[in-house]
Design a protein around this motif. Structure first.
Motif, mmCIF file in Angstrom:
data_model
loop_
_atom_site.group_PDB
_atom_site.id
_atom_site.type_symbol
_atom_site.label_atom_id
_atom_site.label_comp_id
_atom_site.label_asym_id
_atom_site.label_seq_id
_atom_site.Cartn_x
_atom_site.Cartn_y
_atom_site.Cartn_z
ATOM 1 N N ALA A 150 0.824 -1.198 0.000
ATOM 2 C CA ALA A 150 0.000 0.000 0.000
ATOM 3 C C ALA A 150 0.860 1.251 0.000
ATOM 4 O O ALA A 150 0.443 2.304 -0.482
ATOM 5 N N THR A 151 2.071 1.153 0.541
ATOM 6 C CA THR A 151 2.955 2.308 0.599
ATOM 7 C C THR A 151 4.387 1.835 0.811
ATOM 8 O O THR A 151 4.655 0.632 0.862
ATOM 9 N N THR A 152 5.307 2.780 0.917
ATOM 10 C CA THR A 152 6.714 2.482 1.211
ATOM 11 C C THR A 152 7.221 3.521 2.199
ATOM 12 O O THR A 152 6.516 4.459 2.561
ATOM 13 N N HIS A 153 8.478 3.384 2.581
ATOM 14 C CA HIS A 153 9.088 4.329 3.527
ATOM 15 C C HIS A 153 9.185 5.740 2.958
ATOM 16 O O HIS A 153 9.315 6.711 3.703
ATOM 17 N N ALA A 221 -9.482 -2.801 3.779
ATOM 18 C CA ALA A 221 -9.965 -3.038 2.417
ATOM 19 C C ALA A 221 -8.832 -2.936 1.411
ATOM 20 O O ALA A 221 -8.770 -3.706 0.445
ATOM 21 N N VAL A 222 -7.934 -1.980 1.625
ATOM 22 C CA VAL A 222 -6.768 -1.833 0.743
ATOM 23 C C VAL A 222 -5.947 -3.115 0.736
ATOM 24 O O VAL A 222 -5.510 -3.595 -0.324
ATOM 25 N N HIS A 223 -5.749 -3.709 1.891
ATOM 26 C CA HIS A 223 -4.947 -4.929 1.958
ATOM 27 C C HIS A 223 -5.708 -6.151 1.435
ATOM 28 O O HIS A 223 -5.091 -7.082 0.895
ATOM 29 N N ARG A 224 -7.023 -6.149 1.555
ATOM 30 C CA ARG A 224 -7.802 -7.209 0.906
ATOM 31 C C ARG A 224 -7.624 -7.134 -0.609
ATOM 32 O O ARG A 224 -7.538 -8.154 -1.291
ATOM 33 N N PHE A 225 -7.581 -5.920 -1.122
ATOM 34 C CA PHE A 225 -7.352 -5.719 -2.553
ATOM 35 C C PHE A 225 -5.997 -6.295 -2.960
ATOM 36 O O PHE A 225 -5.887 -7.002 -3.967
ATOM 37 N N LEU A 226 -4.955 -5.996 -2.185
ATOM 38 C CA LEU A 226 -3.619 -6.490 -2.519
ATOM 39 C C LEU A 226 -3.591 -8.018 -2.574
ATOM 40 O O LEU A 226 -2.907 -8.613 -3.412
ATOM 41 N N LEU A 227 -4.349 -8.650 -1.688
ATOM 42 C CA LEU A 227 -4.406 -10.109 -1.669
ATOM 43 C C LEU A 227 -5.063 -10.670 -2.931
ATOM 44 O O LEU A 227 -4.825 -11.830 -3.284
ATOM 45 N N ARG A 228 -5.881 -9.896 -3.591
ATOM 46 C CA ARG A 228 -6.547 -10.355 -4.811
ATOM 47 C C ARG A 228 -5.664 -10.241 -6.046
ATOM 48 O O ARG A 228 -6.017 -10.751 -7.104
ATOM 49 N N THR A 229 -4.565 -9.539 -5.952
ATOM 50 C CA THR A 229 -3.655 -9.430 -7.096
ATOM 51 C C THR A 229 -2.851 -10.720 -7.225
ATOM 52 O O THR A 229 -2.757 -11.510 -6.276
ATOM 53 N N PRO A 230 -2.223 -10.951 -8.393
ATOM 54 C CA PRO A 230 -1.385 -12.141 -8.552
ATOM 55 C C PRO A 230 0.020 -11.970 -7.993
ATOM 56 O O PRO A 230 0.875 -12.842 -8.198
ATOM 57 N N ALA A 231 0.286 -10.867 -7.295
ATOM 58 C CA ALA A 231 1.625 -10.596 -6.766
ATOM 59 C C ALA A 231 2.134 -11.760 -5.924
ATOM 60 O O ALA A 231 1.388 -12.348 -5.145
ATOM 61 N N ARG A 232 3.410 -12.058 -6.083
ATOM 62 C CA ARG A 232 3.997 -13.177 -5.350
ATOM 63 C C ARG A 232 4.137 -12.885 -3.860
ATOM 64 O O ARG A 232 4.189 -13.795 -3.035
ATOM 65 N N MET A 233 4.216 -11.608 -3.501
ATOM 66 C CA MET A 233 4.337 -11.230 -2.096
ATOM 67 C C MET A 233 3.478 -9.998 -1.833
ATOM 68 O O MET A 233 3.298 -9.158 -2.716
ATOM 69 N N VAL A 234 2.951 -9.898 -0.620
ATOM 70 C CA VAL A 234 2.219 -8.716 -0.177
ATOM 71 C C VAL A 234 2.922 -8.191 1.067
ATOM 72 O O VAL A 234 3.189 -8.949 2.005
ATOM 73 N N GLY A 235 3.230 -6.905 1.056
ATOM 74 C CA GLY A 235 3.925 -6.303 2.183
ATOM 75 C C GLY A 235 3.018 -5.397 2.993
ATOM 76 O O GLY A 235 2.041 -4.844 2.478
ATOM 77 N N VAL A 236 3.319 -5.262 4.278
ATOM 78 C CA VAL A 236 2.564 -4.384 5.173
ATOM 79 C C VAL A 236 3.525 -3.361 5.761
ATOM 80 O O VAL A 236 4.586 -3.719 6.294
ATOM 81 N N TRP A 237 3.169 -2.094 5.655
ATOM 82 C CA TRP A 237 3.924 -1.022 6.286
ATOM 83 C C TRP A 237 3.452 -0.962 7.734
ATOM 84 O O TRP A 237 2.307 -0.635 8.020
ATOM 85 N N LEU A 238 4.327 -1.303 8.677
ATOM 86 C CA LEU A 238 3.919 -1.478 10.071
ATOM 87 C C LEU A 238 3.157 -0.274 10.634
ATOM 88 O O LEU A 238 2.173 -0.461 11.363
ATOM 89 N N PRO A 239 3.541 0.974 10.341
ATOM 90 C CA PRO A 239 2.754 2.106 10.852
ATOM 91 C C PRO A 239 1.290 2.081 10.417
ATOM 92 O O PRO A 239 0.440 2.664 11.092
ATOM 93 N N ARG A 246 2.585 9.942 9.788
ATOM 94 C CA ARG A 246 3.804 10.568 9.294
ATOM 95 C C ARG A 246 4.617 9.632 8.391
ATOM 96 O O ARG A 246 4.752 8.459 8.692
ATOM 97 N N PRO A 247 5.179 10.162 7.312
ATOM 98 C CA PRO A 247 6.100 9.345 6.524
ATOM 99 C C PRO A 247 7.410 9.172 7.280
ATOM 100 O O PRO A 247 7.814 10.047 8.056
ATOM 101 N N GLN A 248 8.041 8.046 7.107
ATOM 102 C CA GLN A 248 9.334 7.835 7.749
ATOM 103 C C GLN A 248 10.425 8.650 7.053
ATOM 104 O O GLN A 248 11.379 9.112 7.686
ATOM 105 N N ASN A 249 10.272 8.829 5.761
ATOM 106 C CA ASN A 249 11.229 9.614 4.980
ATOM 107 C C ASN A 249 10.430 10.473 4.000
ATOM 108 O O ASN A 249 9.481 9.993 3.386
ATOM 109 N N LEU A 250 10.797 11.726 3.867
ATOM 110 C CA LEU A 250 10.089 12.627 2.971
ATOM 111 C C LEU A 250 11.040 13.090 1.877
ATOM 112 O O LEU A 250 11.833 14.008 2.075
ATOM 113 N N PRO A 251 11.005 12.433 0.708
ATOM 114 C CA PRO A 251 11.899 12.806 -0.387
ATOM 115 C C PRO A 251 11.778 14.295 -0.724
ATOM 116 O O PRO A 251 10.687 14.864 -0.697
ATOM 117 N N GLY A 252 12.910 14.899 -1.036
ATOM 118 C CA GLY A 252 12.920 16.318 -1.324
ATOM 119 C C GLY A 252 13.340 17.153 -0.132
ATOM 120 O O GLY A 252 13.540 18.362 -0.246
#
Length: 299
Positions: A150-153, A221-239, A246-252
């Motif tokens: 759903a997101t990244t750092h 619901a967002v993570h239920r959606f990810l489970l419906r994709t054919p992606a080999r792995m599903v990741g969870v951003w712990l926050p 808050r983002p852990q890192n703010l590019p720029g």
């Protein structure tokens, strides 16, 4: 010199990460020994490796000292050699490799990674039918050779994106290049389209609202959606499990924002201890979604 990224749709001012680049000529002269040693050290303790900005194996955006990121330039690396070393060391360690192929990706990069068994990264909010109507991409049209998240750092937490708080943060730091109201409207429209798709797929009850329970339901619901994709792995951003805004890192940003120095916090901004995290009902409810078989995730 330092490395970063050129301006793109998310960071119109470009990025300077403050990190010195490897010189491609010195890497070649050393037989890629520094890169090889780095990989061996990492694989000694890990069964999987995620390479941030994996396009850096092909080319890196070099920024001259004292100049803005917009005045940088690309410097190319021997991608064939870099990938060969990466794949060889991963194979020796029996490890999986995931590349963050997000942002400005030149043609051929994703194909080269896939051919060598390196998974890509697909983030929900970026997955749209860019060659068609531009609308959110249904789960069955996602690629399989990827880690789906759903997101990244480097991106807003899901709670911040749902509430639009990430727009306010970027505005307060002077990172917007368009009027605030325009950015707010675009962010709200983006979220609206995704929530409509989640509702259409039966992953969200569609009651809406702005309370915490509604927000939690939308994140699940967002993570239920990810489970419906054919992606080999599903990741969870712990926050996302506790509603951190808050983002852990703010590019720029460089010293304008406490990048990589924020403890995980709940929706009210209170730091969460490891014990509180493990006992969090909100996190447990999200993990329960991920334990369900994909066919049962629609509720």
């Amino acid at each position: 010199m330092s490395v970063g990224a050129p301006p793109d749709a998310f960071n119109a001012r470009g990025q300077d990460w403050g990190l010195p680049p490897w010189r491609p000529d010195r890497l070649a002269e050393s037989g890629y020994a520094p890169f090889r040693e780095l990989l061996r050290a990492l694989f000694r303790y890990a069964g999987a490796l995620r390479i941030d900005h994996v396009m850096g194996l092909f080319r890196l955006w070099w920024v001259p000292q004292g100049r803005p990121p917009t005045e940088g330039t690309y410097v190319r690396y021997d991608a064939e050699a870099m990938l060969a070393v990466l794949v060889l060391e991963a194979s020796r360690a029996g490890a999986l490799v995931i590349g963050e192929d997000l942002g400005t990706v030149e043609p051929g990069v994703r194909e080269a990674l896939r051919e060598r068994g390196v998974l890509g990264t697909s983030v929900l909010w970026f997955e749209r039918d860019w060659d068609g109507d531009g609308r959110p991409l249904p789960p069955d049209r996602w690629r399989a050779d990827c880690l789906a998240t759903a997101t990244t750092h480097d991106l807003p937490s899901t709670a911040a994106r749902l509430t639009g708080e990430h727009v306010e943060l970027r505005d307060s730091l002077g990172l917007l290049t368009r009027p605030l109201q325009e950015e707010r409207a675009e962010a709200a429209a983006d979220i609206g389209e995704w929530l409509a798709l989640l509702t259409h797929l039966g992953l969200l009850d569609g009651t809406g609202g702005t309370d915490t329970s509604s927000e939690e339901a939308e994140i699940r619901a967002v993570h239920r959606f990810l489970l419906r994709t054919p992606a080999r792995m599903v990741g969870v951003w712990l926050p996302d499990g506790v509603g951190d805004r808050r983002p852990q890192n703010l590019p720029g940003t460089w010293d304008q924002y406490p990048n990589w120095r924020l403890p995980i916090a709940d929706a009210e901004g209170r730091p969460v201890t490891l014990e509180d995290l493990a006992a969090s009902p909100r996190l447990h409810a999200l993990m329960e979604v991920l334990r369900q078989p994909p066919d049962a995730s629609g509720g």
